[in-house]
Design a protein around this motif. Structure first.
Motif, PDB file in Angstrom:
ATOM      1  N   LEU A  54      19.929  34.544 -55.325  1.00  0.00           N
ATOM      2  CA  LEU A  54      21.289  35.105 -55.362  1.00  0.00           C
ATOM      3  C   LEU A  54      21.910  34.972 -56.857  1.00  0.00           C
ATOM      4  CD1 LEU A  54      22.870  34.076 -51.831  1.00  0.00           C
ATOM      5  CD2 LEU A  54      21.810  36.472 -52.820  1.00  0.00           C
ATOM      6  N   VAL A  55      22.064  33.698 -57.338  1.00  0.00           N
ATOM      7  CA  VAL A  55      22.676  33.629 -58.884  1.00  0.00           C
ATOM      8  C   VAL A  55      22.012  34.517 -59.831  1.00  0.00           C
ATOM      9  CG1 VAL A  55      23.177  31.789 -60.425  1.00  0.00           C
ATOM     10  CG2 VAL A  55      23.546  31.328 -58.162  1.00  0.00           C
ATOM     11  N   ALA A  56      20.720  34.228 -59.654  1.00  0.00           N
ATOM     12  CA  ALA A  56      19.885  34.989 -60.872  1.00  0.00           C
ATOM     13  C   ALA A  56      20.289  36.560 -60.774  1.00  0.00           C
ATOM     14  CB  ALA A  56      18.579  34.913 -60.849  1.00  0.00           C
ATOM     15  N   ILE A  57      20.094  37.413 -59.422  1.00  0.00           N
ATOM     16  CA  ILE A  57      20.646  38.757 -59.316  1.00  0.00           C
ATOM     17  C   ILE A  57      22.072  38.744 -59.744  1.00  0.00           C
ATOM     18  CG2 ILE A  57      20.597  40.480 -57.730  1.00  0.00           C
ATOM     19  CD1 ILE A  57      18.261  39.150 -56.537  1.00  0.00           C
ATOM     20  N   GLY A  58      23.038  37.844 -59.262  1.00  0.00           N
ATOM     21  CA  GLY A  58      24.484  38.036 -59.571  1.00  0.00           C
ATOM     22  C   GLY A  58      24.374  38.348 -61.106  1.00  0.00           C
ATOM     23  N   VAL A  59      23.579  37.368 -61.927  1.00  0.00           N
ATOM     24  CA  VAL A  59      23.920  37.656 -63.269  1.00  0.00           C
ATOM     25  C   VAL A  59      23.513  38.969 -63.806  1.00  0.00           C
ATOM     26  CG1 VAL A  59      23.014  36.755 -65.294  1.00  0.00           C
ATOM     27  CG2 VAL A  59      23.623  34.888 -63.748  1.00  0.00           C
ATOM     28  N   LEU A  60      22.384  39.278 -63.341  1.00  0.00           N
ATOM     29  CA  LEU A  60      21.525  40.500 -63.851  1.00  0.00           C
ATOM     30  C   LEU A  60      22.510  41.764 -63.452  1.00  0.00           C
ATOM     31  CD1 LEU A  60      17.788  40.545 -62.766  1.00  0.00           C
ATOM     32  CD2 LEU A  60      18.726  40.615 -65.146  1.00  0.00           C
ATOM     33  N   ARG A  61      23.201  41.584 -62.123  1.00  0.00           N
ATOM     34  CA  ARG A  61      23.817  42.875 -61.791  1.00  0.00           C
ATOM     35  C   ARG A  61      25.227  42.810 -62.386  1.00  0.00           C
ATOM     36  NH1 ARG A  61      23.812  45.691 -57.428  1.00  0.00           N
ATOM     37  NH2 ARG A  61      22.431  44.258 -56.342  1.00  0.00           N
TER      38      ARG A  61
ATOM     39  N   ILE B  10      17.373  35.412 -65.293  1.00  0.00           N
ATOM     40  CA  ILE B  10      18.690  34.880 -66.024  1.00  0.00           C
ATOM     41  C   ILE B  10      19.007  35.142 -67.328  1.00  0.00           C
ATOM     42  CG2 ILE B  10      20.003  32.656 -66.421  1.00  0.00           C
ATOM     43  CD1 ILE B  10      18.849  31.721 -63.813  1.00  0.00           C
ATOM     44  N   GLY B  13      19.620  38.745 -68.491  1.00  0.00           N
ATOM     45  CA  GLY B  13      21.071  38.943 -67.529  1.00  0.00           C
ATOM     46  C   GLY B  13      22.027  38.415 -68.633  1.00  0.00           C
ATOM     47  N   ALA B  29      30.406  36.168 -61.291  1.00  0.00           N
ATOM     48  CA  ALA B  29      29.200  36.300 -60.527  1.00  0.00           C
ATOM     49  C   ALA B  29      28.249  34.984 -60.099  1.00  0.00           C
ATOM     50  CB  ALA B  29      28.368  37.458 -61.147  1.00  0.00           C
ATOM     51  N   SER B  33      28.234  33.975 -56.403  1.00  0.00           N
ATOM     52  CA  SER B  33      26.733  34.093 -55.638  1.00  0.00           C
ATOM     53  C   SER B  33      26.592  32.670 -55.053  1.00  0.00           C
ATOM     54  CB  SER B  33      25.751  34.615 -56.670  1.00  0.00           C
ATOM     55  OG  SER B  33      26.107  35.432 -57.491  1.00  0.00           O
TER      56      SER B  33
END
Lengths: 173, 194
Positions: A54-61, B10, B13, B29, B33
């Protein structure tokens, strides 16, 4: 039709399985409680992996990387009818079950549970398996070194699963 | 492999955030998250516990045994190298039944047991045709009740958390059929002979 099946599915299972148990003289209450006690443990076990994804995708988004990816891959995904949003799921699914769960969860959270993208992601998650994990665990358990055609057949099945998920989701949702 | 993918996600991103000047959004984020992982998991505990309880009733009531009986004729056709009375057949059926009922934890021991029996018939360090077939059936496996995903959809407010299940059945059945055709086709190709 799909609507009726899905409305009835959960209540029916929750009715029929205990009914079957009663007929078979299973002590359904005790068995239920005994089986259910692992629920918290399983969720706790997947929690770190869920958070990591969730954190990795949060960063990407938030960085705008997804918009970029969608733009770059547009020609391919449009041709195959695959929404760019679910591509990360298709890539991670064969490698990591909990990773894929994290991605699906994030898609459902950000698009809303009843959106097309979320339903497609749920179908895709449900139709595929952690192919490489299964290959590694099962073969290494008996000392198999040459996997022969199983790898190609497994990857082929994964690709079919992704395409079939998109096809049927478009048909029904 | 997953290590690189996670770092890639990461890393890319952060770099794109620098280019786009969106560090503030990324910072927010990350914290959001992490918090939503907690909310989702707590919602999941309830529904997961419910399903595991129901699954245990199904198991104890002999639903696995019933599935086994239905599956046996198909299994014998798919594994022509395995003698009908060999214990490998039983283990394969138990593994597939457990997978179909979504009893993930129960499926793995049966799967490893099945592999051991298949290895007794194989005696080499290269996979037998039966092993390859078994693996593809496993990875393309049809799941009747995808409990985890129903749970997550429920905890995220789906009007109808199970509405995707019939579509999963169609999609995974298609995958299973294609997977079996592929594995049976590939085992006849010379390049894969050891």
């Amino acid at each position: 039709m799909i609507k009726i099946i899905s409305d009835w599915l959960i209540p029916l299972i929750i009715f029929l399985i205990p009914l079957f148990g009663i007929i078979k003289k299973v002590e359904i209450y005790e068995v239920f409680v005994d089986g259910a006690k692992d629920g918290i443990n399983i969720v706790i076990k997947i929690f770190p992996a869920l958070l990591a994804m969730l954190v990795a995708i949060g960063v990407l988004r938030a960085s705008g990387a997804f918009d970029l990816l969608a733009k770059v891959l547009m020609p391919i995904t449009v041709k195959l009818g695959i929404p760019a949003e679910v591509l990360p799921l298709a890539i991670v699914r064969p490698l990591s079950g909990s990773g894929a769960l994290g991605i699906t969860t994030e898609l459902i959270k950000s698009h809303g549970a009843d959106s097309f993208i979320s339903r497609l992601a749920s179908v895709m998650y449900g139709s595929t398996e952690t192919t490489f994990y299964v290959l590694a665990v099962y073969f290494s358990s008996v000392g198999i070194k040459k996997m022969r055609h199983s790898v190609i057949a497994g990857i082929f099945a994964d690709i079919v699963a992704v395409l079939a998920s998109v096809f049927y989701s478009r048909l029904f949702f | 492999m997953i290590n690189y993918i996670w770092f890639f996600m990461i890393g890319v991103g952060i770099i794109i955030a620098i280019i786009n000047g969106r560090m503030e959004e990324v910072s927010k984020a990350i914290i959001d998250s992490a918090q939503s992982a907690v909310t989702i998991s707590i919602g999941l505990i309830g529904i997961m516990t419910l399903w595991l309880g129901i699954m245990e009733i199904a198991n104890k009531a002999g639903l696995m045994a019933l599935l086994s009986r239905i599956l046996k004729p198909f299994i014998l056709k798919l594994f022509p190298e395995v003698p009908e009375d060999h214990p490998a057949i039983g283990a394969i059926i138990m593994n597939i039944s457990a997978n179909m009922l979504g009893l993930g934890n129960a499926a793995t021991p049966f799967g490893i047991k099945a592999m051991e029996y298949l290895q007794q018939l194989n005696q080499k360090d290269s996979a037998s045709n039966s092993m390859c077939t078994f693996l593809v059936i496993n990875t393309a496996s049809v799941q009747l009740i995808p409990a985890m995903m129903v749970g997550i959809r429920a905890s995220l407010g789906a009007k109808n958390p199970a509405d995707f299940v019939p579509v999963v059945l169609l999609s995974s059945t298609t995958t299973l059929i294609c997977g079996i055709i592929a594995v049976k086709f590939l085992e006849k190709q010379d390049i894969f002979r050891q």
